[in-house]
Design a protein around this motif. Structure first.
Motif, PDB file in Angstrom:
ATOM      1  N   PHE A  56       0.846  -1.191   0.000  1.00 12.23           N
ATOM      2  CA  PHE A  56       0.000   0.000   0.000  1.00 12.23           C
ATOM      3  C   PHE A  56       0.886   1.246   0.000  1.00 12.23           C
ATOM      4  N   ASN A  57       0.414   2.290  -0.675  1.00 10.75           N
ATOM      5  CA  ASN A  57       1.050   3.603  -0.601  1.00 10.75           C
ATOM      6  C   ASN A  57       0.351   4.417   0.484  1.00 10.75           C
ATOM      7  N   GLU A  58       1.002   5.492   0.900  1.00 16.94           N
ATOM      8  CA  GLU A  58       0.394   6.352   1.929  1.00 16.94           C
ATOM      9  C   GLU A  58      -0.969   6.866   1.506  1.00 16.94           C
ATOM     10  N   ASP A  59      -1.133   7.179   0.224  1.00 20.85           N
ATOM     11  CA  ASP A  59      -2.409   7.736  -0.229  1.00 20.85           C
ATOM     12  C   ASP A  59      -3.515   6.690  -0.305  1.00 20.85           C
ATOM     13  N   GLN A  60      -3.196   5.420  -0.124  1.00 16.58           N
ATOM     14  CA  GLN A  60      -4.206   4.362  -0.093  1.00 16.58           C
ATOM     15  C   GLN A  60      -4.647   4.042   1.331  1.00 16.58           C
ATOM     16  N   LEU A  61      -4.018   4.671   2.317  1.00 11.14           N
ATOM     17  CA  LEU A  61      -4.320   4.412   3.732  1.00 11.14           C
ATOM     18  C   LEU A  61      -5.035   5.606   4.344  1.00 11.14           C
ATOM     19  N   GLU A  62      -5.987   5.320   5.225  1.00 10.41           N
ATOM     20  CA  GLU A  62      -6.695   6.378   5.960  1.00 10.41           C
ATOM     21  C   GLU A  62      -6.798   5.982   7.419  1.00 10.41           C
ATOM     22  N   ILE A  63      -6.680   6.979   8.286  1.00  6.38           N
ATOM     23  CA  ILE A  63      -6.848   6.779   9.727  1.00  6.38           C
ATOM     24  C   ILE A  63      -7.950   7.729  10.166  1.00  6.38           C
ATOM     25  N   HIS A  64      -8.945   7.184  10.841  1.00  3.82           N
ATOM     26  CA  HIS A  64     -10.109   7.971  11.242  1.00  3.82           C
ATOM     27  C   HIS A  64     -10.399   7.686  12.722  1.00  3.82           C
ATOM     28  N   LEU A  65     -10.674   8.718  13.497  1.00  3.72           N
ATOM     29  CA  LEU A  65     -11.013   8.574  14.915  1.00  3.72           C
ATOM     30  C   LEU A  65     -12.379   9.191  15.153  1.00  3.72           C
ATOM     31  N   GLU A  66     -13.314   8.376  15.648  1.00  5.07           N
ATOM     32  CA  GLU A  66     -14.655   8.863  15.955  1.00  5.07           C
ATOM     33  C   GLU A  66     -15.190   8.088  17.150  1.00  5.07           C
ATOM     34  N   ASN A  67     -15.662   8.813  18.152  1.00  4.48           N
ATOM     35  CA  ASN A  67     -16.221   8.210  19.364  1.00  4.48           C
ATOM     36  C   ASN A  67     -15.281   7.174  19.983  1.00  4.48           C
ATOM     37  N   GLN A  68     -14.005   7.533  20.055  1.00  2.00           N
ATOM     38  CA  GLN A  68     -12.976   6.692  20.669  1.00  2.00           C
ATOM     39  C   GLN A  68     -12.754   5.373  19.934  1.00  2.00           C
ATOM     40  N   VAL A  69     -13.165   5.295  18.670  1.00  2.00           N
ATOM     41  CA  VAL A  69     -12.876   4.129  17.832  1.00  2.00           C
ATOM     42  C   VAL A  69     -11.924   4.581  16.732  1.00  2.00           C
ATOM     43  N   LEU A  70     -10.727   4.003  16.733  1.00  2.00           N
ATOM     44  CA  LEU A  70      -9.713   4.293  15.733  1.00  2.00           C
ATOM     45  C   LEU A  70      -9.894   3.297  14.593  1.00  2.00           C
ATOM     46  N   THR A  71     -10.138   3.806  13.398  1.00  2.00           N
ATOM     47  CA  THR A  71     -10.363   2.951  12.242  1.00  2.00           C
ATOM     48  C   THR A  71      -9.273   3.207  11.217  1.00  2.00           C
ATOM     49  N   ILE A  72      -8.610   2.137  10.805  1.00  2.00           N
ATOM     50  CA  ILE A  72      -7.551   2.197   9.809  1.00  2.00           C
ATOM     51  C   ILE A  72      -8.062   1.446   8.584  1.00  2.00           C
ATOM     52  N   THR A  73      -8.084   2.117   7.447  1.00  2.00           N
ATOM     53  CA  THR A  73      -8.555   1.466   6.227  1.00  2.00           C
ATOM     54  C   THR A  73      -7.479   1.544   5.157  1.00  2.00           C
ATOM     55  N   GLY A  74      -7.422   0.507   4.371  1.00  2.00           N
ATOM     56  CA  GLY A  74      -6.524   0.451   3.227  1.00  2.00           C
ATOM     57  C   GLY A  74      -7.341   0.109   2.003  1.00  2.00           C
ATOM     58  N   LYS A  75      -7.232   0.952   0.986  1.00  2.00           N
ATOM     59  CA  LYS A  75      -7.998   0.727  -0.239  1.00  2.00           C
ATOM     60  C   LYS A  75      -7.051   0.270  -1.335  1.00  2.00           C
ATOM     61  N   SER A  76      -7.207  -0.973  -1.726  1.00  2.00           N
ATOM     62  CA  SER A  76      -6.367  -1.565  -2.757  1.00  2.00           C
ATOM     63  C   SER A  76      -6.778  -1.041  -4.119  1.00  2.00           C
ATOM     64  N   VAL A  77      -5.805  -0.699  -4.923  1.00  2.00           N
ATOM     65  CA  VAL A  77      -6.071  -0.252  -6.281  1.00  2.00           C
ATOM     66  C   VAL A  77      -6.073  -1.481  -7.165  1.00  2.00           C
ATOM     67  N   GLU A  78      -7.190  -1.685  -7.829  1.00  2.00           N
ATOM     68  CA  GLU A  78      -7.310  -2.837  -8.724  1.00  2.00           C
ATOM     69  C   GLU A  78      -6.443  -2.609  -9.952  1.00  2.00           C
ATOM     70  N   GLU A  79      -5.429  -3.435 -10.094  1.00  2.00           N
ATOM     71  CA  GLU A  79      -4.578  -3.346 -11.277  1.00  2.00           C
ATOM     72  C   GLU A  79      -5.041  -4.384 -12.284  1.00  2.00           C
ATOM     73  N   LYS A  80      -4.835  -4.070 -13.519  1.00  2.00           N
ATOM     74  CA  LYS A  80      -5.204  -5.023 -14.564  1.00  2.00           C
ATOM     75  C   LYS A  80      -4.302  -6.242 -14.444  1.00  2.00           C
ATOM     76  N   SER A  81      -4.901  -7.395 -14.329  1.00  2.00           N
ATOM     77  CA  SER A  81      -4.104  -8.601 -14.173  1.00  2.00           C
ATOM     78  C   SER A  81      -3.505  -9.012 -15.508  1.00  2.00           C
ATOM     79  N   ASP A  82      -2.287  -9.473 -15.408  1.00  2.00           N
ATOM     80  CA  ASP A  82      -1.565  -9.944 -16.589  1.00  2.00           C
ATOM     81  C   ASP A  82      -2.057 -11.344 -16.918  1.00  2.00           C
ATOM     82  N   THR A  83      -2.716 -11.484 -18.034  1.00  2.00           N
ATOM     83  CA  THR A  83      -3.282 -12.787 -18.397  1.00  2.00           C
ATOM     84  C   THR A  83      -2.213 -13.788 -18.808  1.00  2.00           C
ATOM     85  N   SER A  84      -0.994 -13.318 -19.051  1.00  2.00           N
ATOM     86  CA  SER A  84       0.068 -14.241 -19.439  1.00  2.00           C
ATOM     87  C   SER A  84       0.757 -14.874 -18.227  1.00  2.00           C
TER      88      SER A  84
END
Length: 152
Positions: A56-84
């Protein structure tokens, strides 16, 4: 252990009713196995959460704090799979994730750093002055102690 009774605790304590909800939530929740993470105590009032976020790159990660719950999310970028390419073994997880951790009411997030595929979040217990131990005077209201005495 599904019938955990905290009645003995409540007989000698006041204000711990949220503890019962916290324990019930912990007993019912499945522990996430992805991504891998550590919770470290680095001092009397300091903690660190280290999350393995390889791929993951830094721009794919998010840290969010709400009501004392720390949520860390990582969003994977779908890359085109190499069919070979045919995978004989695919052990590198490349999927999005959401990791939520409940923080105590006096735990504050100090900073977050990302280096070598590890997301490090520094936490500190900051106890407000009004919550620290103090002597309670007998015979006068506590609010009177905080104001200046009246001159008679």
């Amino acid at each position: 252990m599904s019938n955990l009774s905290l009645s003995p605790l409540f007989r000698r304590s006041i204000g711990f009713d949220r503890l019962n909800d916290l324990l019930n939530h912990a007993m019912q929740s499945d522990t996430p196995n992805y991504p891998l993470y550590n919770i470290e105590k680095t001092g009397d009032h300091n903690y660190r959460i280290v999350v393995a976020t390889a791929g993951f790159n830094e721009d794919q990660l998010e840290i969010h704090l709400e009501n004392q719950v720390l949520t860390i999310t990582g969003k994977s970028v779908e890359e085109k799979s190499d069919t070979s390419v045919e995978f004989l073994h695919k052990g590198i997880a490349d999927r999005s994730f959401k990791l939520s951790l409940r923080l105590d009411e006096h735990i504050e997030v100090q900073r977050a750093d990302y280096e070598n595929g590890l997301l490090k979040i520094e936490l500190q217990r900051v106890i407000p002055e009004e919550k620290l131990a103090r002597q309670i005077p007998i015979g006068q209201k506590v609010t009177q102690q905080l104001t200046s005495p009246e001159v008679k």
